[in-house]
Motif scaffolding. Sequence first.
Motif, PDB file in Angstrom:
ATOM      1  N   ALA A 233       3.775  -4.268  -9.295  1.00 30.88           N
ATOM      2  CA  ALA A 233       4.328  -4.962  -8.352  1.00 30.88           C
ATOM      3  C   ALA A 233       4.120  -6.274  -8.981  1.00 30.88           C
ATOM      4  CB  ALA A 233       3.637  -5.047  -6.850  1.00 30.88           C
ATOM      5  N   LYS A 234       2.756  -6.667  -9.847  1.00 30.03           N
ATOM      6  CA  LYS A 234       2.661  -7.794 -10.313  1.00 30.03           C
ATOM      7  C   LYS A 234       2.667  -9.108  -9.358  1.00 30.03           C
ATOM      8  CE  LYS A 234       5.081  -6.711 -15.168  1.00 30.03           C
ATOM      9  NZ  LYS A 234       6.340  -7.808 -16.281  1.00 30.03           N
ATOM     10  N   GLY A 235       1.779  -8.130  -8.515  1.00 30.50           N
ATOM     11  CA  GLY A 235       1.385  -9.454  -7.529  1.00 30.50           C
ATOM     12  C   GLY A 235       0.558  -9.181  -6.860  1.00 30.50           C
ATOM     13  N   PHE A 236      -0.470 -10.386  -6.145  1.00 30.87           N
ATOM     14  CA  PHE A 236      -1.554  -9.597  -4.984  1.00 30.87           C
ATOM     15  C   PHE A 236      -1.037  -8.712  -3.451  1.00 30.87           C
ATOM     16  CE2 PHE A 236      -2.959 -12.675  -7.321  1.00 30.87           C
ATOM     17  CZ  PHE A 236      -4.390 -12.446  -8.162  1.00 30.87           C
ATOM     18  N   LYS A 237      -1.652  -7.839  -3.288  1.00 35.36           N
ATOM     19  CA  LYS A 237      -1.847  -6.890  -2.267  1.00 35.36           C
ATOM     20  C   LYS A 237      -3.542  -7.297  -1.094  1.00 35.36           C
ATOM     21  CE  LYS A 237      -2.544  -2.669  -4.194  1.00 35.36           C
ATOM     22  NZ  LYS A 237      -1.824  -1.701  -4.277  1.00 35.36           N
ATOM     23  N   ILE A 238      -2.583  -6.958   0.226  1.00 39.99           N
ATOM     24  CA  ILE A 238      -3.793  -6.635   1.160  1.00 39.99           C
ATOM     25  C   ILE A 238      -4.024  -5.448   1.563  1.00 39.99           C
ATOM     26  CG2 ILE A 238      -4.491  -7.840   3.499  1.00 39.99           C
ATOM     27  CD1 ILE A 238      -3.412 -10.154   3.303  1.00 39.99           C
ATOM     28  N   CYS A 239      -5.018  -4.489   1.156  1.00 36.16           N
ATOM     29  CA  CYS A 239      -6.074  -2.843   1.836  1.00 36.16           C
ATOM     30  C   CYS A 239      -6.546  -2.885   2.806  1.00 36.16           C
ATOM     31  CB  CYS A 239      -5.902  -2.582   0.372  1.00 36.16           C
ATOM     32  SG  CYS A 239      -5.192  -2.434  -1.016  1.00 36.16           S
ATOM     33  N   ILE A 240      -5.430  -2.591   3.836  1.00 36.26           N
ATOM     34  CA  ILE A 240      -5.637  -2.338   5.036  1.00 36.26           C
ATOM     35  C   ILE A 240      -6.849  -0.879   5.182  1.00 36.26           C
ATOM     36  CG2 ILE A 240      -5.998  -2.685   7.443  1.00 36.26           C
ATOM     37  CD1 ILE A 240      -3.336  -4.505   7.147  1.00 36.26           C
ATOM     38  N   PHE A 241      -8.004  -1.089   5.684  1.00 38.34           N
ATOM     39  CA  PHE A 241      -9.045  -0.161   6.296  1.00 38.34           C
ATOM     40  C   PHE A 241      -9.153   0.788   7.328  1.00 38.34           C
ATOM     41  CE2 PHE A 241      -9.309  -1.165   1.307  1.00 38.34           C
ATOM     42  CZ  PHE A 241      -9.210   0.108   0.747  1.00 38.34           C
ATOM     43  N   GLY A 242      -8.819   1.794   8.207  1.00 38.03           N
ATOM     44  CA  GLY A 242      -9.498   1.589   9.696  1.00 38.03           C
ATOM     45  C   GLY A 242      -8.019   2.360  10.365  1.00 38.03           C
ATOM     46  N   GLU A 243      -8.766   3.490  11.337  1.00 36.21           N
ATOM     47  CA  GLU A 243      -8.658   4.276  12.216  1.00 36.21           C
ATOM     48  C   GLU A 243      -6.990   4.505  11.890  1.00 36.21           C
ATOM     49  OE1 GLU A 243      -9.731   4.960  16.105  1.00 36.21           O
ATOM     50  OE2 GLU A 243     -11.749   3.761  15.697  1.00 36.21           O
ATOM     51  N   LYS A 244      -6.429   5.776  12.488  1.00 33.84           N
ATOM     52  CA  LYS A 244      -5.120   6.040  12.147  1.00 33.84           C
ATOM     53  C   LYS A 244      -4.081   4.983  12.881  1.00 33.84           C
ATOM     54  CE  LYS A 244      -5.049  10.448  13.156  1.00 33.84           C
ATOM     55  NZ  LYS A 244      -5.540  11.838  12.619  1.00 33.84           N
ATOM     56  N   TYR A 245      -4.599   5.466  14.014  1.00 35.73           N
ATOM     57  CA  TYR A 245      -3.734   4.864  15.459  1.00 35.73           C
ATOM     58  C   TYR A 245      -3.263   3.875  15.057  1.00 35.73           C
ATOM     59  CZ  TYR A 245      -4.006   9.945  16.382  1.00 35.73           C
ATOM     60  OH  TYR A 245      -3.643  10.732  16.426  1.00 35.73           O
ATOM     61  N   LYS A 246      -4.413   2.645  14.989  1.00 32.05           N
ATOM     62  CA  LYS A 246      -4.458   1.205  15.020  1.00 32.05           C
ATOM     63  C   LYS A 246      -4.578   0.369  13.429  1.00 32.05           C
ATOM     64  CE  LYS A 246      -8.192   1.605  18.535  1.00 32.05           C
ATOM     65  NZ  LYS A 246      -9.594   0.866  18.477  1.00 32.05           N
ATOM     66  N   ILE A 247      -4.637   1.465  12.374  1.00 28.09           N
ATOM     67  CA  ILE A 247      -4.078   0.701  11.918  1.00 28.09           C
ATOM     68  C   ILE A 247      -2.784  -0.243  10.896  1.00 28.09           C
ATOM     69  CG2 ILE A 247      -2.894   2.397  10.016  1.00 28.09           C
ATOM     70  CD1 ILE A 247      -4.481   1.280   7.294  1.00 28.09           C
ATOM     71  N   LYS A 248      -1.670   0.793  11.888  1.00 28.22           N
ATOM     72  CA  LYS A 248      -0.596  -0.069  12.291  1.00 28.22           C
ATOM     73  C   LYS A 248      -0.105  -1.909  12.764  1.00 28.22           C
ATOM     74  CE  LYS A 248       2.145   4.433  11.397  1.00 28.22           C
ATOM     75  NZ  LYS A 248       2.681   5.000  12.137  1.00 28.22           N
ATOM     76  N   ILE A 249      -1.259  -1.483  14.003  1.00 31.93           N
ATOM     77  CA  ILE A 249      -0.974  -2.465  15.097  1.00 31.93           C
ATOM     78  C   ILE A 249      -1.659  -3.764  13.845  1.00 31.93           C
ATOM     79  CG2 ILE A 249      -2.045  -3.558  17.191  1.00 31.93           C
ATOM     80  CD1 ILE A 249      -2.545  -0.551  17.744  1.00 31.93           C
ATOM     81  N   VAL A 250      -3.084  -3.343  13.218  1.00 29.45           N
ATOM     82  CA  VAL A 250      -3.480  -4.633  11.985  1.00 29.45           C
ATOM     83  C   VAL A 250      -2.395  -4.942  11.070  1.00 29.45           C
ATOM     84  CG1 VAL A 250      -5.123  -4.451  10.536  1.00 29.45           C
ATOM     85  CG2 VAL A 250      -5.400  -3.648  13.021  1.00 29.45           C
ATOM     86  N   ARG A 251      -1.730  -3.941  10.649  1.00 28.91           N
ATOM     87  CA  ARG A 251      -0.918  -4.465   9.959  1.00 28.91           C
ATOM     88  C   ARG A 251       0.666  -5.289  10.074  1.00 28.91           C
ATOM     89  NH1 ARG A 251       4.204  -2.827   6.899  1.00 28.91           N
ATOM     90  NH2 ARG A 251       4.206  -3.667   4.829  1.00 28.91           N
TER      91      ARG A 251
END
Length: 595
Positions: A233-251
């Motif tokens: 993609a030629k750009g920066f990205k933020i990778c999020i690691f966590g529980e599968k049920y809460k990771i969408k909320i964080v994103r």
Amino acid sequence: SNMPRNGRFHGMNDKGFNKSREWKSVKHTRKRSKKKAKENEQKEFVTVKEEDVQAFLATFKTTRCRKEDFHDHRLCPYFHKYEKDKRRDPYKNYYLPSCKVQPCLNDTERMFHPLEYKTRLCENHQKCLLGDKCCRAHHKGELRDKKRISYEGPYSYRGSTYQVVPEIKRKEKQIMLLQTLKKSCRRSCFILLEPIQEFILLKSEIRMKLNKRIEKIALRELATLRLEYDIEAKGFKICIFGEKYKIKIVRSNIIASISPPFEDHEDLICYKEEKYTERVVKQMEDFTKTSNAINKSVWIGSRGASIMVVSSRKRKDMTDFIVSQLKRDIRHRGLDKIVKCNGCFDEFNPDQTILCPKGHGICIENCFMNFLKSQEGSLPNQNFKLKCFMCTSLVEEEAMRKKLDSREWNDYQVLVQGLKVKKRLSVMEREFEEKLKAEVKKLMEECAGMEKKLKFLAEMNAKKIRNEIINLACPSCKMAYIDHEGCMAIRCNHCTRYFCGWCHKGFDGSTACHNHVRACPYNLTPDGNFYCSDDSMLKEGRQRYRTRTLKKYLMQLKKNVRNATVIEIKRELSDLNISPEALYEFGSALHPNVI
């Protein structure tokens, strides 16, 4: 008191010499008191200057070594291959020797930390080979007192204990909880950063404070973040690691926090957005590029039909200045004025439209060429100028020349010159026909008898039939053709128009022509098909077409002239398998729709 010892007096030698004077000259040694000993020890203990220590620790093994020859890596002030001895500048990158949030990279970084450097004596200080590059003190003068060391940053240190900020304590507890989660419950997702988000998170002055706020959002749901560069993609990205049920909320929370208009960070970010049309935004790309190259503390970009200006709250004056400069540049270019196209009804700038004297416009991008083709037939009657279909006023060529590019202007000139040539040819043909009629009339007057006159008219009509009527030709441009095969919706290569192969009726488009072929009353195919592959059927269709055209032409002549003309073209009729008897029978048989 001077009793002899072994036959000698005290203070006498074997020769009887008195040494009392020598004894008086020797100084008497006495034991020193404990207080004086401590004072001397304090005098010997000289503290190292903190300025020298900071200068050494800020540069020691923080850059790569350029030597290729073999040498002792321990004594070299640079780090080497595989970066096992690499250090960070502790006064720019804050970290602690024993911290779980931001630990040291290796033992070298831990031993040469400002809180550990020269705080202990070296075990082999008498024979140490490292010298001044050793992390331990070689004598009491090099020892640093822990009570006097001060190291400030996000973690503050005073004296011999670490006093960590309460937020960091909570963060350490949350990280410990994250490590205890099962790997099966861990999931990851990423947020691809837009240019405006890259600026506020990586390049702006408030990036440190903003990153802390984003980390808090993730730690509420026991998630961790990591910033990576995506090559595809030629750009920066933020990778999020966590529980599968809460990771969408964080994103979703992070996206809402770092997306315009930055309502959660109004105390840090100054954001302004100006809405224009998409064409204005495209034309102002050069302004945004130059301003971003000159001023690194303010970011200018576009999204859709708006221009955004972002900076820190401290740079509010600079953002206001750039917005005012942007508006002034738009006014100077005339992009703030909008003209509505009367063809496609879109909004354009004045330099993108052709305007008539009353202000009605037609856009150059979408509608100009179609507008030009629609007036192709009427241009000779309009003095070769375009007419506005709203107010019927003529458009001057100078107004078009300034706004059209070279390709469009050349197309317009070619079309106008071609129409001028056609008009001149039509005038010459009309003059020639008038002269020809005058000569024919003169000859007819000269002919005394009716037989000569009749014969002359028959020859003239026969000549016209041979050159025009019998030939198969395009109905639009009169270009003759010999044969064709396949689809009966024929396209003329000369004028690019279509006509029916059965009745030779002209059409502008392919769809209309094909629809007519299926419903043509002269179509000889049994199912009304487009294609005719039978040669005998094609010959019969052409024969019937020629017979119809001959009858239509002969209907305009008098009876005696018709018969004489048929006699003159009797040879041509036999070659085309047309019966002359069908042409002799006048009356209802000569109607063009009989066959």
